[in-house]
Design an enzyme around this catalytic site. Structure first.
Site, PDB file in Angstrom:
ATOM      1  N   GLY A  11       0.805  -1.210   0.000  1.00 23.70           N
ATOM      2  CA  GLY A  11       0.000   0.000   0.000  1.00 23.70           C
ATOM      3  C   GLY A  11       0.843   1.267   0.000  1.00 23.70           C
ATOM      4  O   GLY A  11       2.075   1.226  -0.130  1.00 23.70           O
ATOM      5  N   CYS A  12       0.161   2.376   0.154  1.00 19.94           N
ATOM      6  CA  CYS A  12       0.770   3.679  -0.096  1.00 19.94           C
ATOM      7  C   CYS A  12       1.795   4.074   0.956  1.00 19.94           C
ATOM      8  O   CYS A  12       2.931   4.423   0.631  1.00 19.94           O
ATOM      9  CB  CYS A  12      -0.313   4.732  -0.222  1.00 19.94           C
ATOM     10  SG  CYS A  12      -1.576   4.674   1.065  1.00 19.94           S
TER      11      CYS A  12
END
Lengths: 346, 346, 346, 346
Positions: B150-151
């Site tokens: 994820g980010c």
């Protein structure tokens, strides 16, 4: 009393003008601003439409103060400029509140080290009372020359100093990671602060050597790495401060430790109407248009870090509001004269 | 090849749909989204006006994949949901790219510790190839089951891992202080993410125990305190990482040390088209609408901290772009198929 | 006097609470809000942190008013709801200021036509004094039941009515093209008002049949096509009104005509502290956090259109501020008690 | 083919550079920009990081074009400047696409009337093909000199021209009320476009005499009052156009009339990939980063107005995208070469 504002074309200047207009004991009689001299205050600040004072040239400050009988001058000038005017104003017996950094650091050696040039008036440094009311109320009483701290330093000091003085955290290392709205950069026609540059943008700046680091260190005794960030908003500062927990905290269980951190902040600001300890992490929006600051802390026992988080409006508790608050205390007026406890929501 | 997107009503889903539409080797044949099943994709995402696929119920995923002859499925589902669908898809011989967190942590004990419940399919954990292309290109080649990071984790890993592996910084303590646009919170009718709540607001959240901390620790070997913040913007993540310099760096003069940090990043990403080392601190706006990430670092010799700063678009390099990039590598396609190197400026 | 606010969980309610807190003659003793009953006012509105009133259920309004001795109630309720409470409050002899639309249209046939259902209390319509102070000061004096106009209608009426009454423009056709910040849509967990939906977005809505059209027509006597737009901002309304110039204006040269339009506005608002005619087109930012409205007009002699432009803060002069202003006038208090002339700038 | 972009330090210039980089038939070999000559394109536009072309001085345009063998030049220059370069470029046989207003109005008398000065090259006016592809596809085929329309004019023309030509609305009066993001004002260090000036602000400007009015009138045959507004966003234009319905429409019932308006737009743009008729009012966000425009219309039979609403991205379909689209058509390339149909969502 008759009041003047210098630097009225800037954002802190605009807030000073607005506050003076509603302050029951202040009568705003003159405003000064070099780049906009000759124009009306509301040409620079349309939100002040209806205040028709024409801005005067700053070089006319001293004679104007004398001829108008001005008793209190707020200086919201670029760094280094207030040094030129303070001696003359003090010589006239006028009360001065300086919002700039010129007289905040008492040690001229430290000043030169961080600001890159010698102080021009080192003999006046000791006479400036530091205007962080929450930690300096007694010394401010009766003060005639006040040096008010800025936005980042106020936010960091509120979050660090109580915990450090209570022995809950070490003085080294401390990391201050903060984000500010763009009004903190002042009112300037600069592409970096254009809408298209700021909107949807978040960035760090001033890495490692931001000048206000030294003031955080002097205020708290900590060794600080300070990293400011620019956030896509007009107002507000959030300082997230990372401090190492001492054994005192680490020996407690997590809930006890959190309670101790919370009560440390509550106690530190028990007598304050403009700084409040919160039970959850504060947000900048809570402070928008208000002179209040909020502080919250907790321990991460897994990694040994204590988080201290503070929020304030950089133009009010971080600039103009703080300056008026300090002046109120110095003058023996109600501390909140002219100041909003509740800002604009939403 | 025939492709499906699950979770198409969300923001990462919208980006996956858009990328699949322009990808020269993908043919998007089905989209799935529980809460919007039966409506058109462009009702959820007006920017996709003209893509008239009706969203199907996720529970029909397996039979639809079978009957349509779908060969590749992107899963952008809420946490914990992809565990239910992955076994069936793999059993069909379908290639799966999971954007969720379910298969990122290989150790089920760590998973349970941070996610608060047992993993339902621990036997599949080892078969999921971690989709951070820059550190895992070889393992991804030919992969049939990819778990894309994820980010926040991507941003932190890019900034920390090269310095730590090169011995320039210690593994403990490391602080990751990051700010994200609100699209990172997903598409939800929640007052916390309403315009009036987010605008002019900056706040910290997920203090001390954000679930993605463990993934940063596993990826880098560091002990991390991670503090995410919500910034008033739609897209973008900036991670400001604080690491203690080792003696190796501290013995150098400042310029040498900075050069070494810079070349460490340059070397680490020398073969990468989507991660670039910069000479000044990057900003999130540089990455808006692009699959690129930027990394920068420097030493503060006074306090002994190394700063590592990375920026990326949380929906692209932090989600959908990363997933497609990993799929491209796995499939032997050009790494940038369907992906923008240059985003939208301004 | 003891005051209560109904609908305190909404944005107009929040402003009413804030204003009551600083109003020298009001003591806020109870707040009501159905969806948040039982929680503190500052849980809904973090900017009101420190006001620890718990919100009560609206159904308890009448008994609470009686037992607490409340003398003035502000109703900021969803459309149609105040009709249920007004009769009981008036029966108790309590002064009522209704911010909703229920009692604004005196003609129940028109009401039904535009609102789509019969009025439940048509017998009370005539007793409600319309709270647009600038046009209704005398009738408001001593009023015990006030129906305050909303944001769009106030903006349009201020711009149209003076010119139409002076015979400078025709009553048909009139086009009102207005843009509003999203707080005008109220505080609701709705994807349409999420940050990602509003940010960087400008759109028209309520085409042709927005309910407030009829109120503009009743207030001014014009036939109005009203097109509201949603702008990516929290507060503010700008109404750009297009009216056909009468021969009186068209026979003048352009400068004369512009001067006549300007003096028409100046004269209309000569005695008003909260509405001012400006010499250039106003912007919404001038009104942010203030109870002021600004109006400007000019003639395009080439096409025969007169432009009338007004700006105000939809939550203050367009809602809560207007309501308190009307109450002040009704009670014989200074018109600006509790109200800011200067808002927040920048 | 070898391509150059003039005015590369501006926003339209940045988009031209980005599009040329991804265009399969264009090779960007030179960029020109006076104020930033000598610096890299990515210093002005960090989103273009990695495109390392140094900007050249515009005065070197002609010799550079010659020595580099450039075949196509895009001119995104301030008003009035392209007149100086076009003759030289055409003399070299180079294809020219001008994004400025210099060659849009064919009648030099009208030009002088609205632009306030004589045209310097009236003899070239007739040779410039107007680059609004949707209405001029045939004439553009093979064109060597294209004058591309700007953002407001494109939006207004798309909404007005089909209805007027079909006899559904009168040509007089027509009101165009439009709102634009601030990138439409160009990249300039101007306090009016600073973040603090634009944020939370909506205002009208250019009242009565905006120069682009004449182009709307020439394109459509209507008599137009045009009022542009500045909205707090980076990109996007929404034009809300008010036209008087003809008897043809007024004799129909409302649903019939709406259907006729809708089919009029659908028919007008039936062959267009970048302009689409929608069934509900479009929003600017739908067009962000895309070359598409959307158009919607309806009748208010009560007041006799027809509303025509169009949305586009001012830097793409309103500037750089339109220019490339027209060049593609002129060159016989696929109309969407280098252009995005889907922008960035959210």
């Amino acid at each position: 009393m008759k009041v003047a504002v210098c630097g009225a074309s800037g954002f802190a200047g605009a807030e000073l003008v607005r506050i003076c207009e509603v302050h029951p004991d202040f009568e705003l009689v003159a405003v000064f601003a070099d780049r906009s001299a000759g124009t009306s205050i509301s040409e620079s600040h349309p939100g002040l439409f209806g205040i028709d004072l024409a801005m005067l040239a700053t070089e006319d400050l001293i004679p104007t103060v004398e001829s108008f009988g001005i008793e209190l001058v707020f200086l919201a000038l670029p760094h280094g400029v207030s040094q030129r005017y303070v001696p003359g104003l003090l010589a006239l017996g006028v009360m001065v509140v300086d919002l700039g950094a010129d007289f905040r650091i008492k040690n001229p050696v430290l000043y030169e080290q961080w600001y890159g040039h010698q102080h021009e008036r080192p003999e006046l440094l000791s006479s400036a009372v530091y205007g962080l009311v929450e930690f300096n109320r007694e010394e401010l009483s009766g003060a005639r020359f006040i040096s008010a701290p800025g936005c980042y330093v106020t936010a960091a000091t509120l979050a660090i100093k109580p915990l450090l003085e209570a022995g809950l955290v070490d003085s080294n290392p401390v990391v201050v990671d903060a984000a500010s709205g763009v009004s903190g950069a002042g009112r300037s026609a600069d592409l970096r602060y254009s809408y298209t540059s700021v909107q949807e943008n978040f960035s760090a700046y001033g890495l490692r050597n931001h000048r206000h680091t030294v003031e955080m260190e002097v205020n708290t005794g900590a060794t600080v790495l300070f990293t400011p960030h620019l956030a896509p908003m007009t107002r507000g500062i959030l300082a997230t401060c990372y401090m190492r927990a001492t054994d005192l905290l680490m020996q407690m269980d997590r809930n006890e430790a959190d309670a101790l951190v919370a009560s440390c902040y509550s106690d530190a600001f028990a007598g304050s109407i403009f700084v409040e300890a919160t039970k959850i992490a504060p947000s900048t929006r809570m402070t928008y248009g208000s002179n209040r600051a909020f502080v919250y802390g907790c321990l991460d026992s897994r990694t040994g870090w204590v988080l201290g988080i503070s929020a304030l409006d950089n133009l009010l508790k971080g600039a103009a509001g703080q300056a008026v608050q300090a002046a109120n205390v110095a003058l023996g007026l109600p501390e909140d004269s002219g100041l909003n406890r509740f800002g604009v929501w939403p």
